[in-house]
Each structure stands twice: as C-alpha cells, then as structure tokens.
Write an enzyme that holds these catalytic residues in place. Structure first.
Site, short mmCIF file in Angstrom:
data_model
loop_
_atom_site.label_atom_id
_atom_site.label_comp_id
_atom_site.label_asym_id
_atom_site.label_seq_id
_atom_site.Cartn_x
_atom_site.Cartn_y
_atom_site.Cartn_z
N GLY A 407 43.76 70.54 28.20
CA GLY A 407 44.92 70.76 27.34
C GLY A 407 45.83 69.55 27.30
O GLY A 407 46.50 69.28 26.30
N ALA A 408 45.84 68.82 28.42
CA ALA A 408 46.71 67.65 28.49
C ALA A 408 46.28 66.59 27.46
O ALA A 408 47.12 65.86 26.94
CB ALA A 408 46.70 67.08 29.89
#
Ligand code: HXC
Length: 517
Positions: A407-408
């Site tokens: 997700g980063a």
C-alpha cells in the site's frame, strides 16, 4: 512650550508608557527568565525599522476585580505589520509583563483585527505567543475573544500562511490558536504548551510532572507532534521563522519567492550513485540524498524530532521552492506508521494549499505492523496521507530509490494517484510485499512438502527477487516514467519541475472533502 509642542510631548510620553508594557521591573523579570519582551521579539523577527504598530493605545473596558485602575496601553499584546526580506507580514506579540499576556476582549480584538487585515491583503500572519490563557477577570468575554481568534485562524487556513512561535507558558486557550496554524516553533526551556498545567494534572490524575516534561519544546516536537521545531533559544526561533519565510508564498494565489542560486541545475552528484547499499535491508540516510539533490544542499527540515522515519521539509531546485517528503531507511527502516502518516499528510496539505510543488523520495517497506498500530488506528492515519497525496494538485514528482512495497507504493505519490513524473533508480524494487513474506504465502504448500525447506525458500526468494526487485515491470506498464541514474537525478528534477510550472489541475467542485481525521 506652545500647545503644539505640549501635544507632541504628551503623545511621546504616552507612547513611552505603552512601550514599557508592564514596567521596568517586569521587563527585568522577563529577561531573568531568559525571555525577550514582546517588542524585542518583533525587532528580531522583522526587517530593521519596518514595524508599524496598530492599536498601541487600545485598553480594556473592565471595571471589576480592581481592573478599573489598571488599564495599561496595548492591553498585553503588540500588533502591527512590517516586512521579512522586504515582504509584507502581520505580527502580534503577546506581552507577558501585562497581566501575564492573558487574553481579554480588547486584547483578542486587536489580534482579530490584524487577522482580518492579513486576510484582506493576502499576507502571512505570525503570532508570538506568551500568555497565561483566558484573562480570568474578564470571564466569558475572554472565552469569546479566543473563539473569535479560532474562527479567524480557521478562515485564514489555506488562504494565508499562519505561523506561531510559543515563547512562554501558553496555557488553556492559548494553545489552540497555535494548534490551528500551519507551523509552531518553540524555544527549549522557556516555552510550554498545555491544556492544563502540572498542578491540575496532579489534582486530577495524581501524576507528578514538570512543566518542561508535560509541555516543553522537546515534548511537543518529539512526542506529541504539536510543535514543528524546537530551537535552542528565542533568538534562534525568530531567525528560523525568517528562514522558513523564504520558502513560502504570501497567500494561496501567489507563488513562493525565487531565490537565485550558483548551484548549477546540471550538477551531477556522483556520490548518490553509491548511496543505496547492496544489501536490501541495510539502512542509509535519506537526508544525505536530499542534500545531494537540492540547491546548495540546503534542506529546511520540519518536524525533525517527530517520526524520523518520514522526512519532510522545504528546499529549492533551480531557485524554486519545493516541499520534500521522503521515507528515511535510517529510522525504523523507513516504514510508515501512525505518526509518520499524520506528519506527512499535514505537510503535503500545506504545500498543496500554497502552490509548493512536491518531491517524494521513496524507500518504504510498507505500513508498520503491530497491535499498537492497528488499535491506534494506522488505517485511519495512513488514509490521511493517502488522501493528502490524492487531493494534491500541485506538481508532484516521485523518485523510488529502493523499496516501494504494498500500500505504501500507492500512497507515496504513485502514478495512479496523479504523480506527474515518476522516476525510479535502477535499485528500485516494486512489489506487493518483501520477498520473504511473499514466498511464505505463495509457496506455502511447496515449502511444507520440500525435502529441504530452507534451500527451497532461498530458491523461491531468488526467483521472486529476479522478477520484482527491479523497476522494469512497473516501467513496462507505464507506472514509472523513466529509470534514471542517481547522479543525474538533480538535473532530471529541475527539468521536470520546470516542465510542470504551468500545471493546472482541479478537483471536483465540493463544499469540502472529508479527510479521515
Ligand atoms: C489573568 C493572569 C492569568 C490569567 C497569569 N496572570 N495568568 N491574569 N488571567 N489567565 C497574571 C498573574 O495574576 C500575574 O499578575 C501575572 O500574570 C504573572 O503571573 P505569575 O503567575 O506571577 O507568573 P508565573 O509564575 O510565571 O506563572 C505563569 C502561569 C501562571 C504558568 C501562566 O500564571 C498560570 O498558571 N496562570 C493561569 C493559567 C490558566 O489556567 N489560564 C486559564 C486557562 S483556561 P500580577 O499582577 O500578580 O503580576 C482558558 C480557557 C480558554 O484559557 C478556552 C478556550 C478553548
């Protein structure tokens, strides 16, 4: 002495009285505590001789509690305008020598009048706070005065930059106005911010704590994140505010100032080629990468003591201001946790509100796992950073130096959320997760059945690395615009931001968004 001379002498006498605030004795006490007076602070903050005072003769109208006989000129706050590097700025400076800088109605109205002027004329406002909070003798009038300030702080938010220095004991209402402003500066050992002081804390929770521990500069710049910079003393604080000014525009319609530089846009920094270590888990200092890229290695870091796994601050490229947001593998491997997410989100929103392009340097293994993080709301806090990057319409360039996992990867200004230019160094690894975690999931059955699970795992990890530990799949999909050498990054960034100078992007019409607070 004729009448004209008498009037002139009378005016000068009154001015002198106003300038003395609470009187020579209290001024001496202020100095003994290592603090400057309200006027000395303004003199240091502004260009020499530029200050024009407004409201010098304002006095409170209170008759109760013996205040009828104590009506000092100025009512405990010096207000006016002047310049920093020849640019207009409005300043209020609370005078602790008068009623402990406490805020009554007249005092509040002087501040709100100034804020109105700042809003109407599109210039920043700086508050130098040194106050015992709501003036007790004025009761609801002082509470109302605070509320009027909070309202204007909110109206001015995103319209003109608002900066606060906390330079004394700011208690009660005195903390909320700075808290709404964009950046809060504190001086070590003389500045305090708390909703209730140590005595009240002791009575209510039986906890014993000193003022410095409860709400000093270190506490708020390292633990709570309420303040952005802890300075050694007041003079440094005021100088740092001047420095910050050089990076920001006057208002939301303006551009940040251009600062001529001798640092060539074409400068190659060969040292950057060796910055990322061979071993993927070995840390390196992203501060050094930032310094290698920006004009004259000058990085004005904000919130340095808070969530050091994410660096934020201002710099210039080719003379133009940028906001830098960078994962720092030197702290917690550069992971995104709750504090880093909130820190980054607020900074991104400031830059977007004030037309400051964003440079993102990315080396992030993902969001921080753990019970504390999940229970503390990493989902909600991480969403703030995501939201902030998604809504930002200023020019945005990302450089992936190493890891861009999970997700980063999406959050850190990926192409998918409107990154304008997304670059990667050849050392970039773009994947859903790190090799070990991924192999344990997708080859679970094979590993369980393997004669030699350790060797099998090693093989699978190598395979996974060969596939994902490079930027070419993402570049093949067009998610990465180019793969560039570290040494040539400055050159590419200067040209990239130059190309984006006239960018126009708008979000859908709305009253306001609903960022997950
Ligand atoms: C009126 C005040 C005052 C106040 C200080 N003074 N705070 N006067 N209202 N809130 C006066 C003192 O009476 C004294 O006047 C002078 O300022 C200096 O104060 P000292 O106590 O002698 O100084 P010091 O020892 O340095 O202590 C400073 C202090 C302390 C830590 C700020 O004064 C203090 O705790 N004050 C009260 C803080 C507070 O609880 N404020 C109200 C919060 S409620 P003389 O004439 O004797 O020299 C609030 C609600 C707003 O703000 C809510 C909005 C959201």
């Amino acid at each position: 002495m004729d009448d004209r001379e008498k009037r002139s002498a009378d005016l000068e006498r009154r001015r002198e009285e106003a300038r003395l605030g609470g009187g020579a004795e209290r001024i001496a006490q202020q100095h003994e505590r290592g603090k400057l007076t309200a006027r000395e602070r303004i003199d240091i903050l502004l260009d020499d001789g530029s200050f024009q005072e407004v409201g010098m003769f304002v006095r409170h109208q209170v008759r109760d509690f013996g205040l009828a006989d104590r009506r000092p000129y100025g009512d405990g706050v010096v207000t006016g305008f002047g310049t920093i590097d020849s640019r207009l700025v409005y300043v209020y400076s609370q005078d602790f020598t008068v009623f402990g800088g406490s805020l009554g109605l007249a005092h509040a109205r002087k501040i709100t009048r100034l804020m109105q002027l700042a809003l109407e004329n599109g210039a920043p406002i700086i508050g130098l706070n040194d106050s015992g909070g709501a003036r007790i003798q004025e009761g609801v009038d002082s509470l109302g005065g605070y509320a009027e300030i909070f309202l204007l702080n909110t109206m001015a938010s995103g319209v003109v930059p608002q900066l606060s220095a906390v330079l004394g004991p700011c208690a009660g209402g005195a903390v909320y106005s700075p808290a709404i402003t964009d950046f809060v500066f504190m001086a070590k050992n003389t500045s305090y911010m708390f909703v209730t002081g140590p005595n009240v804390v002791k009575t209510v929770t039986q906890e014993e704590v000193t003022a410095e521990e409860l709400g000093g500069a270190r506490t708020h710049t390292e633990k709570s994140g309420v303040a952005h910079m802890a300075c050694e003393n007041e003079v440094e604080c005021l100088h740092r505010i001047r420095d910050l000014f050089g990076f920001i525009p006057q208002n939301c319609e303006d551009s940040p100032p251009f600062v001529q530089t001798d640092d060539s846009p074409d400068r190659m920094d060969e040292a950057l080629n060796d910055m990322v270590p061979e071993h993927p888990n070995k840390p390196y200092d992203m501060l050094e990468v930032i310094r290698g890229l920006v004009d004259e290695r000058n990085f004005f870091e904000i919130h340095a003591g808070f969530a050091p796994n994410l660096l934020v601050g201002f710099a210039r490229l080719g003379g133009r201001s940028i906001g830098v947001v960078a994962n720092n593998p030197a702290a917690l491997a550069g992971v995104l946790d709750m504090d880093a997410s909130v820190k980054g989100a607020r900074f991104v929103r400031f830059c977007d509100a004030f037309n400051i392009p964003l440079l993102v340097l990315e080396d992030v293994p993902g969001f921080m796992p753990g019970i504390d993080q999940e229970w503390g709301g990493i989902i909600r806090h991480g969403a703030k950073l995501l939201y902030a990057f998604c809504e930002a319409t200023v020019p945005k360039i990302t450089v992936i130096t190493r890891k861009a996992y999970g997700g980063a990867y999406d959050v850190m200004n990926s192409k998918h959320i409107r990154g304008d230019l997304n670059f990667a160094w050849p050392t970039a690894e773009i994947a859903v997760m790190g090799p070990k975690g991924a192999v344990e999931i997708i080859y679970k059955r094979q590993l369980a059945e393997a004669d030699d699970p350790a060797t099998a795992e090693e093989d699978f990890i190598r395979q996974y690395r060969d596939t994902f530990a490079n930027p070419y799949i993402a570049a093949g999909q067009g998610y990465i615009d180019d793969i560039i050498l570290p040494a040539e990054t400055r050159y590419r960034l200067v040209r990239g931001f130059d190309m984006l100078r006239n960018k126009v992007a708008r979000n859908p019409r709305k009253k306001h968004g609903n960022i997950p607070l």
